[in-house]
Write a protein that holds these residues in place. Structure first.
Motif: not given
Length: 144
Positions: A117-127
């Protein structure tokens, strides 16, 4: 030169956004469930390039949980090491009974053959780099 694919929920409306975003995520990575923090705010954008042995993607999204179920991993038999590099917000993850929070500039590693599981917050970005476990195990014996 690889083909670059672009996926975006911006032009979609209502319930179509969640279904489309889940489909985009599963196309770029593998079978995943997406649970948005707010059903009326589903924003997601992905750029993806597939090289011979590495998948590279740039992910942008608002708050959501990304869940890889063990049953899905058994069905699709995907076995990749997935390196996630948060670039804008910190991200929390859980796999193998371990949990962590990684800030921009850091990296975390997941195995797609197992649930997580990954918790992604608002306005996230990743590579994200997606590399077959088989190819990395032959290069780095203790990567597991």
């Amino acid at each position: 030169m690889p083909d670059i694919h672009h996926y975006n929920t911006e032009q979609l409306t209502g319930g179509n956004k969640l279904n489309a975003w889940q489909e985009f995520m599963s196309t770029v990575y593998y079978a995943l469930d997406v649970v948005p923090l707010s059903a009326d705010r589903i924003r997601g954008e992905l750029y993806e390039a597939q090289f011979s042995s590495v998948g590279l993607s740039h992910f942008k999204a608002d708050a959501q949980k990304v869940i890889r179920h063990k049953a899905a991993a058994q069905r699709d038999r995907s076995e990749n090491f997935v390196f996630l590099f948060p670039t804008r917000q910190k991200m929390a993850f859980e796999q193998y009974g371990r949990a962590g929070v990684v800030h921009p500039g850091g990296v975390f590693l997941l195995n797609s053959a197992e649930g997580y599981r990954i918790d992604v917050p608002d306005q996230s970005e990743n590579i994200t780099l997606k590399i077959s476990c088989e190819s990395l195990r032959s290069q780095i014996g203790s990567i597991d």
